[in-house]
Enzyme design. Structure first.
Site, mmCIF file in Angstrom:
data_model
loop_
_atom_site.group_PDB
_atom_site.id
_atom_site.type_symbol
_atom_site.label_atom_id
_atom_site.label_comp_id
_atom_site.label_asym_id
_atom_site.label_seq_id
_atom_site.Cartn_x
_atom_site.Cartn_y
_atom_site.Cartn_z
ATOM 1 N N GLY A 49 0.768 -1.245 0.000
ATOM 2 C CA GLY A 49 0.000 0.000 0.000
ATOM 3 C C GLY A 49 0.794 1.287 0.000
ATOM 4 O O GLY A 49 0.312 2.311 -0.489
ATOM 5 N N GLU A 103 3.921 4.023 6.070
ATOM 6 C CA GLU A 103 2.715 3.187 5.935
ATOM 7 C C GLU A 103 1.637 3.978 5.198
ATOM 8 O O GLU A 103 1.624 5.210 5.231
ATOM 9 C CB GLU A 103 2.264 2.765 7.341
ATOM 10 C CG GLU A 103 1.005 1.940 7.427
ATOM 11 C CD GLU A 103 1.052 0.585 6.725
ATOM 12 O OE1 GLU A 103 1.288 0.571 5.494
ATOM 13 O OE2 GLU A 103 0.815 -0.438 7.381
ATOM 14 N N ASP A 104 0.762 3.253 4.513
ATOM 15 C CA ASP A 104 -0.304 3.948 3.777
ATOM 16 C C ASP A 104 -1.400 4.456 4.722
ATOM 17 O O ASP A 104 -1.773 5.619 4.676
ATOM 18 C CB ASP A 104 -0.897 3.043 2.670
ATOM 19 C CG ASP A 104 -1.354 1.667 3.181
ATOM 20 O OD1 ASP A 104 -1.145 1.355 4.371
ATOM 21 O OD2 ASP A 104 -1.916 0.903 2.379
ATOM 22 N N ASP A 107 -5.531 1.944 10.493
ATOM 23 C CA ASP A 107 -6.964 1.760 10.691
ATOM 24 C C ASP A 107 -7.181 1.377 12.157
ATOM 25 O O ASP A 107 -7.285 2.256 13.009
ATOM 26 C CB ASP A 107 -7.406 0.678 9.688
ATOM 27 C CG ASP A 107 -8.896 0.453 9.649
ATOM 28 O OD1 ASP A 107 -9.643 1.397 9.927
ATOM 29 O OD2 ASP A 107 -9.323 -0.673 9.331
ATOM 30 N N LYS A 135 -7.358 6.722 10.547
ATOM 31 C CA LYS A 135 -8.787 6.800 10.886
ATOM 32 C C LYS A 135 -8.879 6.786 12.400
ATOM 33 O O LYS A 135 -8.934 5.706 13.013
ATOM 34 C CB LYS A 135 -9.526 5.580 10.329
ATOM 35 C CG LYS A 135 -9.513 5.459 8.811
ATOM 36 C CD LYS A 135 -10.239 4.173 8.408
ATOM 37 C CE LYS A 135 -10.221 3.944 6.924
ATOM 38 N NZ LYS A 135 -10.705 2.589 6.565
ATOM 39 N N PHE A 156 -14.205 3.339 4.104
ATOM 40 C CA PHE A 156 -13.248 2.640 3.260
ATOM 41 C C PHE A 156 -12.771 3.543 2.132
ATOM 42 O O PHE A 156 -13.567 4.150 1.423
ATOM 43 C CB PHE A 156 -13.871 1.364 2.686
ATOM 44 C CG PHE A 156 -12.845 0.490 2.040
ATOM 45 C CD1 PHE A 156 -12.014 -0.323 2.797
ATOM 46 C CD2 PHE A 156 -12.662 0.526 0.659
ATOM 47 C CE1 PHE A 156 -11.034 -1.100 2.199
ATOM 48 C CE2 PHE A 156 -11.686 -0.250 0.053
ATOM 49 C CZ PHE A 156 -10.873 -1.064 0.822
ATOM 50 N N ASP A 163 -5.826 -0.449 -2.010
ATOM 51 C CA ASP A 163 -6.626 -1.293 -2.902
ATOM 52 C C ASP A 163 -7.952 -1.699 -2.294
ATOM 53 O O ASP A 163 -8.153 -1.640 -1.081
ATOM 54 C CB ASP A 163 -5.852 -2.578 -3.227
ATOM 55 C CG ASP A 163 -5.782 -3.531 -2.031
ATOM 56 O OD1 ASP A 163 -5.376 -3.079 -0.939
ATOM 57 O OD2 ASP A 163 -6.167 -4.701 -2.178
HETATM 58 P P1 IMP Z 1 -4.897 -2.003 10.778
HETATM 59 O O1 IMP Z 1 -4.102 -3.110 11.393
HETATM 60 O O2 IMP Z 1 -6.360 -2.156 11.031
HETATM 61 O O3 IMP Z 1 -4.409 -0.625 11.189
HETATM 62 O O4 IMP Z 1 -4.781 -2.213 9.221
HETATM 63 C C1 IMP Z 1 -3.999 -1.467 8.419
HETATM 64 C C2 IMP Z 1 -4.006 -2.040 7.005
HETATM 65 O O5 IMP Z 1 -5.342 -2.335 6.540
HETATM 66 C C3 IMP Z 1 -3.467 -0.991 6.066
HETATM 67 O O6 IMP Z 1 -2.083 -1.101 5.914
HETATM 68 C C4 IMP Z 1 -4.231 -1.266 4.790
HETATM 69 O O7 IMP Z 1 -3.536 -2.219 4.025
HETATM 70 C C5 IMP Z 1 -5.540 -1.854 5.235
HETATM 71 N N1 IMP Z 1 -6.619 -0.836 5.234
HETATM 72 C C6 IMP Z 1 -7.188 -0.263 6.318
HETATM 73 N N2 IMP Z 1 -8.136 0.615 5.969
HETATM 74 C C7 IMP Z 1 -8.178 0.604 4.620
HETATM 75 C C8 IMP Z 1 -8.975 1.346 3.654
HETATM 76 O O8 IMP Z 1 -9.848 2.179 3.969
HETATM 77 N N3 IMP Z 1 -8.722 1.076 2.347
HETATM 78 C C9 IMP Z 1 -7.776 0.170 1.943
HETATM 79 N N4 IMP Z 1 -7.004 -0.526 2.811
HETATM 80 C C10 IMP Z 1 -7.207 -0.304 4.147
HETATM 81 MG MG MG Z 2 -0.977 -1.641 4.216
#
Ligand code: IMP
Ligand code: MG
Length: 179
Positions: A49, A103-104, A107, A135, A156, A163
Site C-alpha cells: 500500500g 505506511e499507507d 486503521d 482513521k 473505506f 486497494d
Molecule cells: P490495521 O491493522 O487495522 O491498522 O490495518 C492497516 C491495514 O489495513 C493498512 O495497511 C491497509 O492495508 C488496510 N486498510 C485499512 N483501511 C483501509 C482502507 O480504507 N482502504 C484500503 N485498505 C485499508
Molecule cells: Mg498496508
C-alpha cells in the site's frame, strides 16, 4: 452529482485530489528533513500500500537517507490470540539506526503496533512512523504516530496505493466508498 467509478461491485467517488495529497506529503517531508538534520535515517516502506506515498515522500527528502521495502504477512493464529503479523524482507541491520516506517493507512492500529514491537526488539536508536492516512475512530489501542498526512473518517478508501481486493492502487486521487 459527483462522478463515480466502479471497482469490483462497489462505487467510489473522489475524496482527496492528487494535488492536495502531494502538497501535504511535501509538508511531511519538510518536517522529517528538519527533525533528522545531521542524521541518516533508514526508511522502511510497508508494501504494497505505501509504494505511491513512499515515492512521493522520498522526492522531497533532502537529508542523506536509505530506503528499503518490507512486507507484513498476516494470518489468524487462534481465535484467542487473533492475527499474527510477521515482517518479511528486512535484510539490513537496524541496530543503532534511525528508522522511519512509511505506511499507507492506520486503521485499527494493530498492524503498526505489531510492526513497531518487532522492530524495537532489534534495538534501533530511534523509531518513528509516517502514515499518509489515519482513521482516529477506528483505533483499537493508543499508538504514537509522529507524521500523519490526513486524519480521515472511518470509511473505506481506495487509490493512491490503497486497494479494494487488489484493484485501484493505480488511481492518482484518493476515493471513498459512495453511500
Ligand atoms: P490495521 O491493522 O487495522 O491498522 O490495518 C492497516 C491495514 O489495513 C493498512 O495497511 C491497509 O492495508 C488496510 N486498510 C485499512 N483501511 C483501509 C482502507 O480504507 N482502504 C484500503 N485498505 C485499508
Ligand atoms: Mg498496508
Amino acid at each position: 452529482m459527483k462522478s463515480t467509478i466502479q471497482v469490483h461491485d462497489k462505487h467510489f467517488e473522489v475524496f482527496i485530489e492528487q494535488s492536495v495529497l502531494e502538497k501535504r506529503i511535501t509538508a511531511l517531508a519538510s518536517s522529517i528533513n528538519q527533525d533528522y538534520a545531521g542524521k541518516q535515517p533508514l526508511f522502511l516502506a510497508i508494501l504494497n500500500g505505501s509504494f505511491m506515498f513512499a515515492a512521493e515522500l522520498m522526492k522531497s527528502i533532502t537529508v542523506s537517507c536509505e530506503i528499503t521495502f518490507l512486507r507484513v504477512s498476516s494470518y489468524q493464529a487462534t481465535e484467542s490470540t487473533g492475527k499474527v503479523h510477521q515482517i518479511l524482507g528486512l535484510s539490513e541491520s537496524i541496530e543503532n539506526r534511525d528508522i522511519i516506517i512509511i505506511e499507507d493507512i492506520i486503521d485499527t492500529g494493530l498492524t503498526m503496533i505489531e510492526i513497531k514491537k518487532q522492530l524495537l526488539a532489534q534495538n534501533p536508536s530511534s523509531l518513528s512512523v509516517a502514515t499518509l492516512f489515519q482513521k482516529p475512530e477506528a483505533l483499537k489501542q493508543p499508538i504514537e504516530i509522529e507524521y500523519i498526512g490526513f486524519e480521515i473518517e472511518n470509511k473505506f478508501v481506495l487509490g493512491y496505493g490503497l486497494d479494494y481486493d487488489g484493484l485501484g492502487r493505480n488511481l492518482a486521487d484518493l476515493y471513498v466508498l459512495s453511500e
